[in-house]
Write an enzyme that holds these catalytic residues in place. Sequence first.
Site, short mmCIF file in Angstrom:
data_model
loop_
_atom_site.label_atom_id
_atom_site.label_comp_id
_atom_site.label_asym_id
_atom_site.label_seq_id
_atom_site.Cartn_x
_atom_site.Cartn_y
_atom_site.Cartn_z
N SER A 12 8.27 -0.50 0.57
CA SER A 12 9.45 0.37 0.42
C SER A 12 10.61 -0.05 1.31
O SER A 12 11.77 0.23 0.98
CB SER A 12 9.07 1.82 0.71
OG SER A 12 8.30 1.91 1.89
N ARG A 13 10.29 -0.71 2.42
CA ARG A 13 11.36 -0.99 3.41
C ARG A 13 11.09 -2.32 4.09
O ARG A 13 10.02 -2.90 3.96
CB ARG A 13 11.35 0.10 4.50
CG ARG A 13 11.71 1.45 4.01
CD ARG A 13 11.77 2.45 5.14
NE ARG A 13 10.46 2.93 5.56
CZ ARG A 13 10.05 3.01 6.82
NH1 ARG A 13 10.82 2.61 7.80
NH2 ARG A 13 8.86 3.51 7.11
N ASN A 88 1.00 -5.79 3.99
CA ASN A 88 2.15 -5.74 4.89
C ASN A 88 2.28 -4.39 5.60
O ASN A 88 2.93 -4.30 6.64
CB ASN A 88 3.41 -6.06 4.08
CG ASN A 88 4.68 -5.65 4.79
OD1 ASN A 88 5.19 -6.36 5.65
ND2 ASN A 88 5.21 -4.46 4.47
N TYR A 153 -1.76 -1.95 18.69
CA TYR A 153 -1.10 -2.82 17.71
C TYR A 153 -1.59 -4.26 17.82
O TYR A 153 -1.95 -4.90 16.81
CB TYR A 153 0.41 -2.74 17.93
CG TYR A 153 1.24 -3.50 16.94
CD1 TYR A 153 1.51 -2.96 15.68
CD2 TYR A 153 1.80 -4.74 17.26
CE1 TYR A 153 2.30 -3.65 14.77
CE2 TYR A 153 2.59 -5.42 16.36
CZ TYR A 153 2.84 -4.88 15.11
OH TYR A 153 3.62 -5.55 14.21
N LYS A 157 -3.56 -6.50 15.01
CA LYS A 157 -3.00 -7.74 14.46
C LYS A 157 -3.89 -8.94 14.76
O LYS A 157 -3.95 -9.88 13.97
CB LYS A 157 -1.58 -7.95 15.01
CG LYS A 157 -0.59 -6.88 14.55
CD LYS A 157 -0.45 -6.87 13.05
CE LYS A 157 0.57 -5.87 12.54
NZ LYS A 157 0.73 -5.90 11.08
N ILE A 186 11.57 -9.16 14.24
CA ILE A 186 12.32 -9.17 12.97
C ILE A 186 13.14 -7.88 12.89
O ILE A 186 12.66 -6.80 13.26
CB ILE A 186 11.34 -9.24 11.77
CG1 ILE A 186 10.33 -10.39 11.91
CG2 ILE A 186 12.11 -9.35 10.45
CD1 ILE A 186 10.89 -11.80 11.90
P1 NDP Z 1 8.76 -0.82 8.73
O1 NDP Z 1 8.42 0.23 9.73
O2 NDP Z 1 10.19 -1.12 8.45
O3 NDP Z 1 8.04 -0.48 7.33
C1 NDP Z 1 6.68 -0.16 7.33
C2 NDP Z 1 6.19 -0.09 5.92
O4 NDP Z 1 4.80 0.22 5.91
C3 NDP Z 1 6.87 1.01 5.10
O5 NDP Z 1 7.00 0.54 3.78
C4 NDP Z 1 5.87 2.16 5.17
O6 NDP Z 1 5.97 3.07 4.07
C5 NDP Z 1 4.56 1.38 5.11
N1 NDP Z 1 3.40 2.11 5.64
C6 NDP Z 1 3.22 2.59 6.89
N2 NDP Z 1 2.02 3.19 6.98
C7 NDP Z 1 1.43 3.09 5.78
C8 NDP Z 1 0.20 3.53 5.24
N3 NDP Z 1 -0.71 4.19 5.97
N4 NDP Z 1 -0.08 3.26 3.93
C9 NDP Z 1 0.82 2.59 3.17
N5 NDP Z 1 2.00 2.15 3.62
C10 NDP Z 1 2.30 2.39 4.90
O7 NDP Z 1 7.98 -2.13 9.21
P2 NDP Z 1 8.39 -3.67 9.17
O8 NDP Z 1 8.99 -4.01 7.87
O9 NDP Z 1 9.08 -4.02 10.41
O10 NDP Z 1 6.93 -4.33 9.28
C11 NDP Z 1 6.17 -4.74 8.17
C12 NDP Z 1 4.93 -5.45 8.67
O11 NDP Z 1 5.29 -6.54 9.49
C13 NDP Z 1 4.04 -4.55 9.55
O12 NDP Z 1 2.68 -4.84 9.31
C14 NDP Z 1 4.42 -4.97 10.96
O13 NDP Z 1 3.38 -4.73 11.87
C15 NDP Z 1 4.65 -6.45 10.75
N6 NDP Z 1 5.48 -7.06 11.79
C16 NDP Z 1 6.76 -6.61 12.00
C17 NDP Z 1 7.53 -7.19 12.99
C18 NDP Z 1 8.94 -6.77 13.27
O14 NDP Z 1 9.51 -7.29 14.25
N7 NDP Z 1 9.55 -5.90 12.50
C19 NDP Z 1 6.98 -8.27 13.84
C20 NDP Z 1 5.64 -8.64 13.53
C21 NDP Z 1 4.93 -8.06 12.53
P3 NDP Z 1 7.09 4.27 4.10
O15 NDP Z 1 8.41 3.60 3.84
O16 NDP Z 1 6.69 5.15 2.97
O17 NDP Z 1 6.99 4.91 5.44
#
Ligand code: NDP
Length: 245
Positions: A12-13, A88, A153, A157, A186
């Site tokens: 979604s995001r 993801n 976390y 990971k 990111i």
């Molecule tokens: P965001 O917080 O922007 O988005 C998280 C996403 O995960 C949303 O789509 C959310 O849905 C969904 N989500 C959360 N919990 C659940 C659940 N229980 N079931 C289904 N969906 C779920 O995160 P990022 O885009 O930043 O991160 C994406 C991935 O990348 C993650 O795994 C994060 O750990 C990893 N990552 C991110 C980094 C960064 O710097 N941003 C660095 C390293 C890894 P909803 O929109 O409905 O809440």
Amino acid sequence: MKGKIALVTGGSRGIGRAIALKLAEAGCDVAVLYAGRRDAAEETVQQLQGLGVRAICVQCDVSDENQAAAAFKQVSDELGLPDILVNNAGIVRDCLAMRMSAENFRAVLDTNLTGAFNMIHACLPGFLRRRSGRIINISSVSGMMGNPGQANYASSKAGLIGLTKTIAREVASRGITVNAVAPGFIETDMTRSMNEAALNAGVKQVPMGRMGRPEDVANAVRFLASDEASYITGCVLKVDGGMYI
Ligand code: NDP
């Protein structure tokens, strides 16, 4: 990748949305799973459909195995059996270990690690039957380096890397590849929610001197999902501006 079906959790995001769009640009039909932000998920679907592919969103808490199985079934019924799974979905609940509750530790493991296992468990029978499939797990350099305040976390990971390597060995002979992508910092809602001082200190450790964009991660996922990566399995591809060398 025209005609392939991709399932992206947390689409979604942020990074998940960028991955969904990148796979759609390559021709995939895409299902995005989301936790609660229906508005954001529907916006992603509109953007995907604007690229001329079929797209749906499904609400699903991936940490719940029954919801994961039901979401997989809905995607299979509405789009067809997935060819590509991108795990993801992820959350953070940062806090020094001294003060971290067992509940906070468990919640992050449940979503980030067990959630990925639940989705793999749902997708594997179809992949095995067809002797093909791509699994890409979004880990983090935090799981490779450790990071103060992220006992939950970083454990989740690091666990994803063990999961990636194990499933890769289990299914390699069946034409299925399993890889991890480990992003550094990111620009997404996740990093925007971080303490600013901690974020600035983190970015100072990045040799390239800046944060990455969701598209940087999406490009790596698109490669690993493509035919060009058919002899790559069990690898961890860092997308971190050199943060962990
Ligand atoms: P965001 O917080 O922007 O988005 C998280 C996403 O995960 C949303 O789509 C959310 O849905 C969904 N989500 C959360 N919990 C659940 C659940 N229980 N079931 C289904 N969906 C779920 O995160 P990022 O885009 O930043 O991160 C994406 C991935 O990348 C993650 O795994 C994060 O750990 C990893 N990552 C991110 C980094 C960064 O710097 N941003 C660095 C390293 C890894 P909803 O929109 O409905 O809440």
